[in-house]
Write a protein that holds these residues in place. Structure first.
Motif, PDB file in Angstrom:
ATOM      1  N   VAL A 135     -13.170 -42.020   4.100  1.00 58.85           N
ATOM      2  CA  VAL A 135     -12.218 -41.143   4.790  1.00 58.85           C
ATOM      3  C   VAL A 135     -12.472 -41.192   6.292  1.00 58.85           C
ATOM      4  O   VAL A 135     -11.532 -41.237   7.102  1.00 58.85           O
ATOM      5  N   GLY A 136     -13.741 -41.194   6.681  1.00 60.47           N
ATOM      6  CA  GLY A 136     -14.088 -41.245   8.100  1.00 60.47           C
ATOM      7  C   GLY A 136     -13.634 -42.519   8.771  1.00 60.47           C
ATOM      8  O   GLY A 136     -13.090 -42.483   9.880  1.00 60.47           O
ATOM      9  N   VAL A 137     -13.826 -43.674   8.107  1.00 63.89           N
ATOM     10  CA  VAL A 137     -13.436 -44.943   8.737  1.00 63.89           C
ATOM     11  C   VAL A 137     -11.917 -45.090   8.778  1.00 63.89           C
ATOM     12  O   VAL A 137     -11.374 -45.707   9.702  1.00 63.89           O
ATOM     13  N   LEU A 138     -11.208 -44.505   7.809  1.00 63.97           N
ATOM     14  CA  LEU A 138      -9.741 -44.512   7.873  1.00 63.97           C
ATOM     15  C   LEU A 138      -9.264 -43.706   9.074  1.00 63.97           C
ATOM     16  O   LEU A 138      -8.331 -44.115   9.786  1.00 63.97           O
ATOM     17  N   ALA A 139      -9.911 -42.557   9.300  1.00 61.87           N
ATOM     18  CA  ALA A 139      -9.558 -41.737  10.457  1.00 61.87           C
ATOM     19  C   ALA A 139      -9.875 -42.478  11.759  1.00 61.87           C
ATOM     20  O   ALA A 139      -9.090 -42.449  12.720  1.00 61.87           O
ATOM     21  N   LEU A 140     -11.015 -43.168  11.804  1.00 61.25           N
ATOM     22  CA  LEU A 140     -11.366 -43.940  12.998  1.00 61.25           C
ATOM     23  C   LEU A 140     -10.369 -45.071  13.232  1.00 61.25           C
ATOM     24  O   LEU A 140     -10.069 -45.419  14.377  1.00 61.25           O
ATOM     25  N   GLY A 141      -9.855 -45.646  12.136  1.00 61.05           N
ATOM     26  CA  GLY A 141      -8.848 -46.690  12.278  1.00 61.05           C
ATOM     27  C   GLY A 141      -7.600 -46.185  12.974  1.00 61.05           C
ATOM     28  O   GLY A 141      -7.020 -46.868  13.827  1.00 61.05           O
ATOM     29  N   VAL A 142      -7.173 -44.969  12.616  1.00 60.48           N
ATOM     30  CA  VAL A 142      -6.005 -44.361  13.265  1.00 60.48           C
ATOM     31  C   VAL A 142      -6.301 -44.102  14.738  1.00 60.48           C
ATOM     32  O   VAL A 142      -5.480 -44.384  15.618  1.00 60.48           O
ATOM     33  N   VAL A 143      -7.504 -43.570  15.008  1.00 56.73           N
ATOM     34  CA  VAL A 143      -7.891 -43.270  16.394  1.00 56.73           C
ATOM     35  C   VAL A 143      -7.939 -44.530  17.239  1.00 56.73           C
ATOM     36  O   VAL A 143      -7.449 -44.549  18.380  1.00 56.73           O
ATOM     37  N   VAL A 144      -8.496 -45.614  16.690  1.00 52.12           N
ATOM     38  CA  VAL A 144      -8.647 -46.832  17.479  1.00 52.12           C
ATOM     39  C   VAL A 144      -7.293 -47.468  17.774  1.00 52.12           C
ATOM     40  O   VAL A 144      -7.083 -48.025  18.864  1.00 52.12           O
ATOM     41  N   VAL A 145      -6.349 -47.364  16.837  1.00 55.67           N
ATOM     42  CA  VAL A 145      -5.011 -47.919  17.065  1.00 55.67           C
ATOM     43  C   VAL A 145      -4.252 -47.088  18.099  1.00 55.67           C
ATOM     44  O   VAL A 145      -3.652 -47.626  19.044  1.00 55.67           O
TER      45      VAL A 145
END
Length: 218
Positions: A135-145
Motif C-alpha cells: 500500500v505504501g509503495v502504491l501511494a509513493l507511485g502516485v506521489v512520484v508521478v
C-alpha cells in the motif's frame, strides 16, 4: 441412512496465486521503475540536491537530454501500466482481497514476528507487513508521478505546484518518493532471496499449496 462427516486433509494442489493481469503489470512495472530510477539519477546529476552524484554506471541516458527522454518514456509506461493495475484491482476486488484488512494491531504483531524471524509465509497470502509495504509503495507511485508532472510542466500545472509548495519543494518530494520506492525494491528483492519459492509463482502464476481439510460424506 446415517451420514457421517469426517475431516480428511487433502494433498498439495496446483493453484492460481497470481492472476495474469497481476503478473503482467508486476513485470512491466519492474522494467519501468528501473528505467525511471536510472534515468532520474542521470537528471539528478545535472543539478544535485545534495553534494552527492550517482555513478555513471547507475544512470541511463548518457547526458541530461538523454536522461529526460528515457525518463518521460518510462513515465508513460508506468502510468499506463498503473492505470491497468488500479482498474483491475478495483473491478476484480484484488485490492480488497490482497491488502485488506490492514490494522495497526495486525501490523504490530506481524512486525514483531518478522523482527524475531518467526513470521510464517504462506504463498499467495500477504501478511500485515507486506500489505503495509505494498500500500505504501502504491501511494509513493502516485506521489512520484504527480510531483514529476509538476516538475515537468510547472506552468501548465501551476496549481499542483502551488498546492505542493512550489518547484523547489516538488524536487525534494520527488526525490524522497523515489528514494522510498528504491528502498522498497531493495527490501522486496531481499525477501525474494530469503523465500525464493515466491519467484516461480510470479512467473507462472501457479504454485502447489496445501489445501484446507475437506469434508467427506459416508
Amino acid at each position: 441412512m446415517t451420514i457421517e462427516t469426517t475431516m480428511q486433509p487433502s494433498g498439495p494442489k496446483l493453484m492460481v496465486v497470481h492472476p495474469l493481469v497481476v503478473r503482467l503489470t508486476h513485470w512491466v512495472n519492474a522494467v519501468a521503475i528501473v528505467m525511471m530510477v536510472m534515468s532520474g539519477w542521470q537528471i539528478y546529476n545535472a543539478s544535485p540536491l545534495i553534494p552527492f552524484r550517482f555513478p555513471a554506471w547507475a544512470t541511463l541516458g548518457g547526458w541530461l537530454g538523454g536522461g529526460i527522454a528515457w525518463h518521460l518514456a518510462a513515465m508513460w509506461l508506468l502510468v499506463a501500466n498503473g492505470l491497468l493495475y488500479f482498474g483491475y484491482g478495483l473491478i476484480a476486488r484484488h485490492f480488497r482481497r490482497s491488502f485488506l484488512p490492514l490494522t495497526p494491531r495486525a501490523i504490530g504483531h506481524d512486525l514483531g514476528q518478522a523482527l524475531t524471524f518467526r513470521l510464517k509465509h504462506k504463498l499467495g497470502t500477504y501478511n500485515a507487513v507486506q500489505r503495509l509495504l505494498y500500500v505504501g509503495v502504491l501511494a509513493l507511485g502516485v506521489v512520484v508521478v504527480v510531483s514529476g508532472l509538476g516538475i515537468w510542466k510547472p506552468v501548465q500545472l501551476q496549481l499542483v505546484d502551488a498546492a505542493l509548495g512550489g518547484y523547489g519543494t516538488l524536487r525534494w518530494i520527488h526525490f524522497f518518493a523515489m528514494t522510498g520506492i528504491v528502498l522498497f525494491v531493495v527490501v522486496h528483492l531481499a525477501l525474494v532471496a530469503v523465500v525464493p519459492s515466491t519467484l516461480p509463482a510470479m512467473i507462472t502464476g501457479r504454485a502447489r499449496i496445501a489445501a484446507s481439510p475437506v469434508e467427506l460424506d459416508r
